[in-house]
Design a protein around this motif. Structure first.
Motif, PDB file in Angstrom:
ATOM      1  N   ASN A 109       5.926   3.578  -9.502  1.00 59.39           N
ATOM      2  CA  ASN A 109       6.886   3.055 -10.477  1.00 59.39           C
ATOM      3  C   ASN A 109       6.633   1.557 -10.628  1.00 59.39           C
ATOM      4  O   ASN A 109       7.201   0.738  -9.905  1.00 59.39           O
ATOM      5  N   TRP A 110       5.761   1.223 -11.566  1.00 59.63           N
ATOM      6  CA  TRP A 110       5.314  -0.161 -11.680  1.00 59.63           C
ATOM      7  C   TRP A 110       6.424  -1.103 -12.119  1.00 59.63           C
ATOM      8  O   TRP A 110       6.431  -2.282 -11.740  1.00 59.63           O
ATOM      9  N   ASP A 111       7.360  -0.627 -12.897  1.00 55.08           N
ATOM     10  CA  ASP A 111       8.472  -1.493 -13.305  1.00 55.08           C
ATOM     11  C   ASP A 111       9.263  -1.951 -12.082  1.00 55.08           C
ATOM     12  O   ASP A 111       9.626  -3.126 -11.962  1.00 55.08           O
ATOM     13  N   VAL A 112       9.507  -1.022 -11.154  1.00 49.01           N
ATOM     14  CA  VAL A 112      10.247  -1.363  -9.940  1.00 49.01           C
ATOM     15  C   VAL A 112       9.410  -2.265  -9.033  1.00 49.01           C
ATOM     16  O   VAL A 112       9.914  -3.247  -8.465  1.00 49.01           O
ATOM     17  N   ILE A 113       8.123  -1.953  -8.906  1.00 53.64           N
ATOM     18  CA  ILE A 113       7.231  -2.755  -8.057  1.00 53.64           C
ATOM     19  C   ILE A 113       7.171  -4.197  -8.543  1.00 53.64           C
ATOM     20  O   ILE A 113       7.339  -5.152  -7.773  1.00 53.64           O
TER      21      ILE A 113
ATOM     22  N   ARG B 145       0.835  -1.199   0.000  1.00 57.92           N
ATOM     23  CA  ARG B 145       0.000   0.000   0.000  1.00 57.92           C
ATOM     24  C   ARG B 145       0.872   1.251   0.000  1.00 57.92           C
ATOM     25  O   ARG B 145       2.070   1.193   0.263  1.00 57.92           O
ATOM     26  N   ALA B 146       0.238   2.363  -0.283  1.00 55.15           N
ATOM     27  CA  ALA B 146       0.931   3.644  -0.203  1.00 55.15           C
ATOM     28  C   ALA B 146       0.955   4.118   1.243  1.00 55.15           C
ATOM     29  O   ALA B 146      -0.061   4.065   1.935  1.00 55.15           O
ATOM     30  N   ASP B 147       2.093   4.542   1.692  1.00 51.75           N
ATOM     31  CA  ASP B 147       2.240   5.042   3.051  1.00 51.75           C
ATOM     32  C   ASP B 147       1.466   6.361   3.177  1.00 51.75           C
ATOM     33  O   ASP B 147       1.734   7.315   2.431  1.00 51.75           O
TER      34      ASP B 147
ATOM     35  N   TYR C  42       4.856   0.889   0.044  1.00 55.88           N
ATOM     36  CA  TYR C  42       5.753   1.057  -1.091  1.00 55.88           C
ATOM     37  C   TYR C  42       6.979   1.860  -0.660  1.00 55.88           C
ATOM     38  O   TYR C  42       6.880   2.818   0.120  1.00 55.88           O
ATOM     39  N   SER C  43       8.130   1.490  -1.190  1.00 56.80           N
ATOM     40  CA  SER C  43       9.375   2.191  -0.860  1.00 56.80           C
ATOM     41  C   SER C  43       9.441   3.518  -1.618  1.00 56.80           C
ATOM     42  O   SER C  43       8.623   3.798  -2.504  1.00 56.80           O
ATOM     43  N   ASN C  44      10.439   4.322  -1.285  1.00 55.10           N
ATOM     44  CA  ASN C  44      10.609   5.606  -1.962  1.00 55.10           C
ATOM     45  C   ASN C  44      10.906   5.446  -3.443  1.00 55.10           C
ATOM     46  O   ASN C  44      10.605   6.339  -4.244  1.00 55.10           O
TER      47      ASN C  44
END
Length: 246
Positions: free
Chosen positions: A212-216, A108-110, A236-238
């Motif tokens: 950033n879906w590629d990173v996710i 999830r989004a923080d 999700y990370s930064n």
């Protein structure tokens, strides 16, 4: 790996074109590089319609993309603990979730992302002694640093059951409000109505969550390949998420 993983990817009907494109690009690469078999159901709205399929097909992983699908998958995952579930939100959290089952990973989004973007502005108004009236929903509380408990009467809930605009109008007069902040979206007509109060409106609800879906997806693949699936609720990370202020 001894066994070729089988994945069901389910993406929501309101998924952004960018996210859709990332999924479309990633899945064939997963198959080619890691020998992962997959099925992709795109534009899904109701997981109940494919429950039978999920139960009968021996998927190792069920990956859902989109807040609406995450909310549906939470109770559904309890019925199928033999599969690993990965739930990926695509917007700010729409509900409070305290915990998930041990075979579920929920990204999830923080909520602090938005707070970080606006914190300096809010603190500036507080330091200047400029009262703020907040508009939100009961499931999305205002950060306590912005509206401490002793200022609870500065918050209006649009889903509170009472005519919220009347309450807001009363509070702005009582508190001498200098700002009105919409923390959650309100319909266009109500947004226009706020202008009749002749108080500046800051629409935080317009903030856009950039993912950033590629990173996710790369991170999800890495967990699958290593068979190290971290269960529980994760933010999700930064490198995966950021907020754009409108």
């Amino acid at each position: 790996m001894d066994k070729k993983p089988a994945i069901l990817m389910v993406t929501g009907a309101n998924l952004s074109p960018e996210a859709q494109a990332s999924v479309q690009k990633a899945l064939p690469v997963w198959r080619q590089t890691q020998n992962i078999s997959y099925e992709w159901i795109s534009g899904a709205q109701n997981l109940q319609e494919i429950t039978g399929k999920i139960q009968t097909v021996p998927y190792d992983y069920v990956i859902t993309v989109g807040n609406g699908l995450s909310e549906q998958a939470l109770p559904l995952s309890a019925q199928m603990p033999d599969k690993k579930w990965v739930l990926l939100d695509d917007d700010f959290p729409g509900s409070v979730v305290q915990s998930v089952y041990g075979h579920v990973t929920y990204k999830r989004a923080d909520p602090a992302l938005r707070q970080n973007v606006w914190d300096d502005w809010v603190k500036q108004q507080q330091n200047l002694g400029l009262p703020i009236e907040w508009i939100t929903e009961t499931s999305k509380p205002i950060p306590s640093a912005w509206a401490p408990s002793e200022e609870a009467d500065h918050i209006v809930y649009t889903d509170g059951g009472n005519p919220w605009f009347n309450q807001l109008s009363l509070q702005t007069r009582q508190h001498g409000a200098r700002w009105i902040v919409t923390y959650t979206p309100i319909e266009g007509a109500s947004l226009q109505r706020l202008k009749s109060l002749n108080i500046p409106v800051v629409n935080m609800a317009q903030d856009k969550l950039e993912l950033n879906w590629d990173v996710i997806l790369s991170g999800i693949l890495d967990n699958i390949v290593k068979n190290s699936d971290p269960s529980g609720i994760q933010y999700y990370s930064n490198s995966e998420a950021s907020v754009t202020k409108k």
